[in-house]
Design an enzyme around this catalytic site. Structure first.
Site, mmCIF file in Angstrom:
data_model
loop_
_atom_site.group_PDB
_atom_site.id
_atom_site.type_symbol
_atom_site.label_atom_id
_atom_site.label_comp_id
_atom_site.label_asym_id
_atom_site.label_seq_id
_atom_site.Cartn_x
_atom_site.Cartn_y
_atom_site.Cartn_z
ATOM 1 N N HIS A 18 1.743 -8.773 -2.287
ATOM 2 C CA HIS A 18 1.860 -8.528 -3.739
ATOM 3 C C HIS A 18 1.388 -9.763 -4.522
ATOM 4 C CE1 HIS A 18 5.317 -5.678 -2.518
ATOM 5 N NE2 HIS A 18 4.402 -4.891 -3.062
ATOM 6 N N LYS A 42 10.813 5.956 -3.571
ATOM 7 C CA LYS A 42 11.295 5.550 -2.253
ATOM 8 C C LYS A 42 12.807 5.672 -2.194
ATOM 9 C CE LYS A 42 7.248 2.923 -1.510
ATOM 10 N NZ LYS A 42 6.558 1.686 -1.727
ATOM 11 N N ARG A 92 -4.779 -1.219 0.450
ATOM 12 C CA ARG A 92 -4.846 -1.826 1.784
ATOM 13 C C ARG A 92 -5.704 -0.938 2.663
ATOM 14 N NH1 ARG A 92 1.530 -2.135 1.788
ATOM 15 N NH2 ARG A 92 1.036 -0.289 0.574
ATOM 16 N N SER A 130 6.300 -3.922 2.391
ATOM 17 C CA SER A 130 7.720 -4.272 2.258
ATOM 18 C C SER A 130 8.515 -3.622 3.392
ATOM 19 C CB SER A 130 8.260 -3.787 0.910
ATOM 20 O OG SER A 130 7.560 -4.406 -0.140
HETATM 21 P P1 ADP Z 1 5.285 1.458 -4.914
HETATM 22 O O1 ADP Z 1 6.658 1.949 -4.608
HETATM 23 O O2 ADP Z 1 4.853 1.754 -6.326
HETATM 24 O O3 ADP Z 1 4.217 1.810 -3.906
HETATM 25 P P2 ADP Z 1 5.203 -1.227 -3.820
HETATM 26 O O4 ADP Z 1 6.047 -2.385 -4.224
HETATM 27 O O5 ADP Z 1 5.384 -0.722 -2.436
HETATM 28 O O6 ADP Z 1 5.482 -0.130 -4.900
HETATM 29 O O7 ADP Z 1 3.679 -1.568 -4.047
HETATM 30 C C1 ADP Z 1 3.160 -1.860 -5.314
HETATM 31 C C2 ADP Z 1 1.645 -1.928 -5.205
HETATM 32 O O8 ADP Z 1 1.290 -3.049 -4.401
HETATM 33 C C3 ADP Z 1 1.002 -0.707 -4.543
HETATM 34 O O9 ADP Z 1 -0.228 -0.440 -5.173
HETATM 35 C C4 ADP Z 1 0.792 -1.158 -3.121
HETATM 36 O O10 ADP Z 1 -0.297 -0.481 -2.526
HETATM 37 C C5 ADP Z 1 0.464 -2.642 -3.334
HETATM 38 N N1 ADP Z 1 0.754 -3.447 -2.169
HETATM 39 C C6 ADP Z 1 1.876 -3.512 -1.429
HETATM 40 N N2 ADP Z 1 1.751 -4.378 -0.392
HETATM 41 C C7 ADP Z 1 0.491 -4.889 -0.484
HETATM 42 C C8 ADP Z 1 -0.281 -5.786 0.302
HETATM 43 N N3 ADP Z 1 0.193 -6.324 1.411
HETATM 44 N N4 ADP Z 1 -1.532 -6.047 -0.099
HETATM 45 C C9 ADP Z 1 -2.032 -5.449 -1.200
HETATM 46 N N5 ADP Z 1 -1.390 -4.581 -1.974
HETATM 47 C C10 ADP Z 1 -0.138 -4.288 -1.622
#
Ligand code: ADP
Length: 158
Positions: A18, A42, A92, A130
């Site tokens: 992130h 989620k 990703r 995560s």
């Molecule tokens: P959500 O519940 O909205 O998917 P997340 O916190 O899981 O929230 O992810 C927020 C954004 O960050 C999403 O677009 C996700 O694809 C991106 N994201 C999560 N982990 C990574 C990572 N390792 N590299 C790039 N983008 C990421």
């Protein structure tokens, strides 16, 4: 006119993936609002909203032009309230694509003024999520370089 973007997500918890996306975005926008979602698709987040916001704030406090805020309800409404015309998401592996595309199209339908922009993280974060972070720490694995130290501490306490 200032270019303001929001980067919405659950951030349960925030990872270096992130943060990598955030850094890339701050090179382009005047302000990036990391928007922590209160209600999330989620099931059962591990961390409460307050904990997720706290971990985000601590993890990005050295980044210029980044603000951390929480929001509830439709993300496009929050973006409008914050005068943000751009929404940032991370892409990703191919597995993200279908979901992210449907989200972007729906948000576009809800508010045509807000443009979704995708950022690709550095290779070392491509398979980082995560969810996997939570599993590995639970099983006693060491992933120090993939999460901020404060997040590692919080996960171990959980
Ligand atoms: P959500 O519940 O909205 O998917 P997340 O916190 O899981 O929230 O992810 C927020 C954004 O960050 C999403 O677009 C996700 O694809 C991106 N994201 C999560 N982990 C990574 C990572 N390792 N590299 C790039 N983008 C990421």
């Amino acid at each position: 006119m200032k270019k303001i973007a929001i980067y919405p997500g659950t951030f349960d918890p925030i990872t270096c993936g992130h943060i990598d996306i955030l850094k890339k975005a701050t090179n382009i926008f005047d302000k990036v609002i990391l928007a922590v979602a209160q209600s999330t698709a989620k099931q059962n987040p591990m961390f409460s909203l307050e904990e997720r916001v706290y971990l985000c704030k601590e993890s990005v406090k050295n980044l210029k032009r980044v603000e951390v805020k929480e929001f509830n309800g439709l993300v496009v409404n929050f973006a409008k309230k914050e005068n943000a015309n751009f929404m940032i998401r991370g892409l990703r592996a191919v597995s993200d694509f279908e979901y992210e595309l449907s989200l972007a199209l729906m948000n576009k339908k809800l508010n045509n003024d807000i443009e979704t922009m995708f950022f690709v993280p550095d290779g070392k974060y491509l398979y980082l999520s995560s969810t996997i972070v939570k599993q590995v720490v639970k099983l006693g694995g060491n992933i120090t370089d993939l999460i901020p130290p404060i997040v590692e501490k919080a996960l171990k306490e959980k």
